[in-house]
Scaffold this motif. Structure first.
Motif, PDB file in Angstrom:
ATOM      1  N   GLY A  43       0.819  -1.209   0.000  1.00 45.36           N
ATOM      2  CA  GLY A  43       0.000   0.000   0.000  1.00 45.36           C
ATOM      3  C   GLY A  43       0.849   1.254   0.000  1.00 45.36           C
ATOM      4  N   LEU A  44       1.960   1.200   0.734  1.00 46.32           N
ATOM      5  CA  LEU A  44       2.883   2.333   0.765  1.00 46.32           C
ATOM      6  C   LEU A  44       3.464   2.592  -0.621  1.00 46.32           C
ATOM      7  CD1 LEU A  44       4.502   4.457   2.334  1.00 46.32           C
ATOM      8  CD2 LEU A  44       6.141   2.660   2.913  1.00 46.32           C
ATOM      9  N   PHE A  45       3.837   1.532  -1.330  1.00 44.28           N
ATOM     10  CA  PHE A  45       4.358   1.694  -2.690  1.00 44.28           C
ATOM     11  C   PHE A  45       3.317   2.365  -3.583  1.00 44.28           C
ATOM     12  CE2 PHE A  45       7.464  -2.190  -2.620  1.00 44.28           C
ATOM     13  CZ  PHE A  45       8.129  -1.611  -1.557  1.00 44.28           C
ATOM     14  N   ALA A  46       2.085   1.890  -3.499  1.00 45.91           N
ATOM     15  CA  ALA A  46       1.011   2.462  -4.319  1.00 45.91           C
ATOM     16  C   ALA A  46       0.810   3.935  -3.987  1.00 45.91           C
ATOM     17  CB  ALA A  46      -0.281   1.686  -4.111  1.00 45.91           C
ATOM     18  N   GLY A  47       0.745   4.248  -2.690  1.00 44.57           N
ATOM     19  CA  GLY A  47       0.547   5.627  -2.274  1.00 44.57           C
ATOM     20  C   GLY A  47       1.682   6.535  -2.713  1.00 44.57           C
ATOM     21  N   LEU A  48       2.916   6.048  -2.594  1.00 40.76           N
ATOM     22  CA  LEU A  48       4.062   6.843  -3.034  1.00 40.76           C
ATOM     23  C   LEU A  48       3.985   7.151  -4.523  1.00 40.76           C
ATOM     24  CD1 LEU A  48       6.992   5.124  -1.090  1.00 40.76           C
ATOM     25  CD2 LEU A  48       6.232   7.495  -0.831  1.00 40.76           C
ATOM     26  N   SER A  49       3.627   6.143  -5.312  1.00 40.41           N
ATOM     27  CA  SER A  49       3.566   6.351  -6.762  1.00 40.41           C
ATOM     28  C   SER A  49       2.491   7.360  -7.138  1.00 40.41           C
ATOM     29  CB  SER A  49       3.328   5.022  -7.478  1.00 40.41           C
ATOM     30  OG  SER A  49       2.015   4.533  -7.256  1.00 40.41           O
ATOM     31  N   ILE A  50       1.368   7.331  -6.432  1.00 44.29           N
ATOM     32  CA  ILE A  50       0.271   8.254  -6.729  1.00 44.29           C
ATOM     33  C   ILE A  50       0.600   9.674  -6.280  1.00 44.29           C
ATOM     34  CG2 ILE A  50      -2.110   8.845  -6.118  1.00 44.29           C
ATOM     35  CD1 ILE A  50      -2.695   5.822  -6.007  1.00 44.29           C
ATOM     36  N   LEU A  51       1.099   9.817  -5.058  1.00 40.78           N
ATOM     37  CA  LEU A  51       1.334  11.150  -4.497  1.00 40.78           C
ATOM     38  C   LEU A  51       2.557  11.843  -5.088  1.00 40.78           C
ATOM     39  CD1 LEU A  51       0.481  10.469  -0.746  1.00 40.78           C
ATOM     40  CD2 LEU A  51      -1.015  11.312  -2.570  1.00 40.78           C
ATOM     41  N   THR A  52       3.419  11.089  -5.787  1.00 40.12           N
ATOM     42  CA  THR A  52       4.575  11.705  -6.453  1.00 40.12           C
ATOM     43  C   THR A  52       4.401  11.740  -7.969  1.00 40.12           C
ATOM     44  OG1 THR A  52       5.734   9.575  -6.558  1.00 40.12           O
ATOM     45  CG2 THR A  52       6.170  10.963  -4.638  1.00 40.12           C
ATOM     46  N   SER A  53       3.235  11.330  -8.445  1.00 41.58           N
ATOM     47  CA  SER A  53       2.951  11.282  -9.890  1.00 41.58           C
ATOM     48  C   SER A  53       3.989  10.437 -10.635  1.00 41.58           C
ATOM     49  CB  SER A  53       2.906  12.707 -10.481  1.00 41.58           C
ATOM     50  OG  SER A  53       1.778  13.404  -9.997  1.00 41.58           O
ATOM     51  N   THR A  54       4.181   9.211 -10.153  1.00 43.20           N
ATOM     52  CA  THR A  54       5.152   8.294 -10.778  1.00 43.20           C
ATOM     53  C   THR A  54       4.593   6.875 -10.851  1.00 43.20           C
ATOM     54  OG1 THR A  54       6.204   7.907  -8.622  1.00 43.20           O
ATOM     55  CG2 THR A  54       7.181   9.616 -10.017  1.00 43.20           C
ATOM     56  N   GLU A  55       3.324   6.733 -11.178  1.00 45.25           N
ATOM     57  CA  GLU A  55       2.723   5.394 -11.161  1.00 45.25           C
ATOM     58  C   GLU A  55       3.430   4.427 -12.108  1.00 45.25           C
ATOM     59  OE1 GLU A  55      -0.851   8.188 -10.276  1.00 45.25           O
ATOM     60  OE2 GLU A  55       0.505   8.020 -11.981  1.00 45.25           O
ATOM     61  N   LEU A  56       3.743   4.873 -13.312  1.00 44.96           N
ATOM     62  CA  LEU A  56       4.401   3.996 -14.275  1.00 44.96           C
ATOM     63  C   LEU A  56       5.865   3.761 -13.906  1.00 44.96           C
ATOM     64  CD1 LEU A  56       2.950   5.329 -17.668  1.00 44.96           C
ATOM     65  CD2 LEU A  56       2.239   3.321 -16.362  1.00 44.96           C
ATOM     66  N   LEU A  57       6.511   4.746 -13.334  1.00 45.49           N
ATOM     67  CA  LEU A  57       7.905   4.580 -12.914  1.00 45.49           C
ATOM     68  C   LEU A  57       8.023   3.534 -11.815  1.00 45.49           C
ATOM     69  CD1 LEU A  57      10.816   5.673 -13.316  1.00 45.49           C
ATOM     70  CD2 LEU A  57      10.358   7.222 -11.398  1.00 45.49           C
ATOM     71  N   MET A  58       7.028   3.444 -10.939  1.00 45.09           N
ATOM     72  CA  MET A  58       7.072   2.464  -9.855  1.00 45.09           C
ATOM     73  C   MET A  58       7.167   1.040 -10.402  1.00 45.09           C
ATOM     74  SD  MET A  58       7.141   1.764  -6.611  1.00 45.09           S
ATOM     75  CE  MET A  58       6.466   3.021  -5.507  1.00 45.09           C
ATOM     76  N   VAL A  59       6.615   0.813 -11.582  1.00 46.09           N
ATOM     77  CA  VAL A  59       6.696  -0.518 -12.194  1.00 46.09           C
ATOM     78  C   VAL A  59       8.150  -0.904 -12.427  1.00 46.09           C
ATOM     79  CG1 VAL A  59       6.084  -1.884 -14.233  1.00 46.09           C
ATOM     80  CG2 VAL A  59       4.436  -0.274 -13.273  1.00 46.09           C
ATOM     81  N   VAL A  60       8.997   0.075 -12.718  1.00 41.82           N
ATOM     82  CA  VAL A  60      10.423  -0.179 -12.913  1.00 41.82           C
ATOM     83  C   VAL A  60      11.131  -0.284 -11.567  1.00 41.82           C
ATOM     84  CG1 VAL A  60      12.574   0.694 -13.911  1.00 41.82           C
ATOM     85  CG2 VAL A  60      10.406   1.041 -15.114  1.00 41.82           C
ATOM     86  N   VAL A  61      10.881   0.670 -10.688  1.00 42.74           N
ATOM     87  CA  VAL A  61      11.564   0.707  -9.389  1.00 42.74           C
ATOM     88  C   VAL A  61      11.294  -0.570  -8.591  1.00 42.74           C
ATOM     89  CG1 VAL A  61      11.755   1.924  -7.189  1.00 42.74           C
ATOM     90  CG2 VAL A  61      11.509   3.229  -9.309  1.00 42.74           C
ATOM     91  N   ALA A  62      10.041  -1.006  -8.564  1.00 45.34           N
ATOM     92  CA  ALA A  62       9.657  -2.193  -7.792  1.00 45.34           C
ATOM     93  C   ALA A  62       9.361  -3.370  -8.719  1.00 45.34           C
ATOM     94  CB  ALA A  62       8.443  -1.870  -6.925  1.00 45.34           C
ATOM     95  N   ALA A  63      10.202  -3.544  -9.726  1.00 47.50           N
ATOM     96  CA  ALA A  63       9.966  -4.576 -10.745  1.00 47.50           C
ATOM     97  C   ALA A  63       9.922  -5.980 -10.167  1.00 47.50           C
ATOM     98  CB  ALA A  63      11.051  -4.491 -11.823  1.00 47.50           C
ATOM     99  N   LEU A  64      10.606  -6.205  -9.053  1.00 44.66           N
ATOM    100  CA  LEU A  64      10.616  -7.544  -8.456  1.00 44.66           C
ATOM    101  C   LEU A  64       9.203  -8.008  -8.110  1.00 44.66           C
ATOM    102  CD1 LEU A  64      12.219  -9.961  -7.380  1.00 44.66           C
ATOM    103  CD2 LEU A  64      12.367  -8.782  -5.182  1.00 44.66           C
ATOM    104  N   ALA A  65       8.399  -7.121  -7.528  1.00 46.27           N
ATOM    105  CA  ALA A  65       7.024  -7.475  -7.180  1.00 46.27           C
ATOM    106  C   ALA A  65       6.198  -7.723  -8.428  1.00 46.27           C
ATOM    107  CB  ALA A  65       6.386  -6.363  -6.335  1.00 46.27           C
TER     108      ALA A  65
END
Length: 359
Positions: free
Chosen positions: A267-289
């Motif tokens: 949930g923290l990952f999701a919230g960070l991606s939304i509140l920093t406007s980086t939803e697609l970037l999170m797919v790269v940063v947290a690619a392991l999940a």
């Protein structure tokens, strides 16, 4: 920067001190993990290891953030923001869903807790409230914590979800990330170590956005986000909590984080991606999940269609255990892959800023 260091240091200390207390408490009350009989046979010896250690991470996160806010207030600086509270809410709310799942497992002495429907309802409920509230609380510049635009390293102005569409999107990625991190929590220290890398990357991203926030004198390529520094403080507090927990969770683990921790971190990952406007970037940063989730979906899809198993076992990390890799070998190599993806995500973020004229 001082606020970020305070949050991380306090949460690290709290996590280091609280986790051994939880180990003793859960051991005394028989709150030990039930192990799936159809999982890797080497894991059966872990039966009875205390679980629900994610409680320590959540407590440490709140402590780190709370102390930082007190220090900020006492020195006449900022204070808690809507973005910070929303991030804490989403993390803690999904952590509570995971806690209920873990508690049912322990009380009924089985490897399954909440039903799939029950867990999903809880995840959707918490995420739905977050999605709605994230579009409220405009600041003096009229910026809300979240944007209705899909984002990569900033909002894509040509692709908007609209109000209802965004709320549904927020629910979707919150459920997806919480389940993705949950699937990654299958080896001693894997989810905690992986989370440290993701959160460290987002501390950098948030602080960089804070230093380049759009204002009247801002340079080209600035970021129009609401509360980047406060979001960085929450990320740093969670980072410290994960490091402190990892001290006790490293192989051989003396405690597991359980769904309480993995759903909260997702949930923290999701919230960070939304509140920093980086939803697609999170797919790269947290690619392991992402890889872990895809491996499960592929395993299920292929088995249903052809009645054969694509992998020896899913999620993906168990496949390598079954073919003979030791748990430590799988762990270290997956950590390396997680570090590479996190570094790549940070590089893509910085590269996009340079491409827009940053210097």
């Amino acid at each position: 920067m001082k606020s970020i260091l305070i949050a991380a240091t306090v949460s690290l200390a709290v996590s280091l001190l609280v986790t051994p207390y939880l180990i003793k408490f859960f051991s005394r009350h028989g709150f030990g993990q039930e192990i799936r009989n159809d999982g890797p046979q080497t894991h059966l010896k872990k039966r009875g290891t205390p679980t629900m250690g994610g409680i320590a991470i959540i407590i440490a996160m709140w402590a780190g953030y709370g102390v930082t806010v007190i220090v900020q207030r006492s020195t006449g600086q900022g204070g808690p923001t809507a973005s910070g509270w929303l991030l804490l809410y989403l993390t803690t709310g999904l952590g509570l869903v995971g806690f209920l799942d873990d508690f049912i497992k322990l009380r009924r002495e089985r490897s399954l807790g909440l039903t799939k429907r029950g867990k999903l309802i809880g995840q959707i409920g918490v995420s739905l409230v977050f999605g709605v509230l994230a579009l409220m609380f405009r600041n003096a510049d009229g910026i809300t914590p979240a944007s209705t635009h899909l984002s990569y390293t900033r909002g894509l102005t040509w692709l908007s979800f609209g109000l209802v569409g965004f709320v549904l999107f927020a629910v979707l990625i919150s459920v997806a990330w919480s389940n993705g991190v949950n699937l990654s929590d299958g080896l001693d220290g894997l989810a905690a170590g992986f989370s440290v890398m993701v959160l460290g990357t987002y501390v950098f991203i948030c602080f960089f956005q804070f230093r380049n926030t759009c204002n009247a004198a801002a340079a080209l390529g600035c970021y129009q986000v609401r509360d980047p520094l406060d979001v960085a403080v929450v990320a740093a507090a969670a980072l410290g909590g994960c490091i402190g927990f990892l001290w006790w969770n490293a192989h051989p683990a003396r405690i597991f984080m359980g769904d309480c921790g993995s759903l909260a971190l997702g949930g923290l990952f999701a919230g960070l991606s939304i509140l920093t406007s980086t939803e697609l970037l999170m797919v790269v940063v947290a690619a392991l999940a992402v890889v872990q989730s895809v491996s499960v979906m592929m395993q299920v899809a292929v088995y249903k269609r052809r009645k054969v198993r694509l992998f020896k076992m899913a999620p993906f990390h168990h496949h390598f255990e079954v073919i003979g890799w030791t748990e430590t070998t799988v762990l270290v190599r997956f950590w390396l892959l997680a570090a590479i993806s996190a570094a790549l995500g940070a590089g893509l973020f910085y590269g996009e800023w340079l491409a827009r004229g940053g210097s």
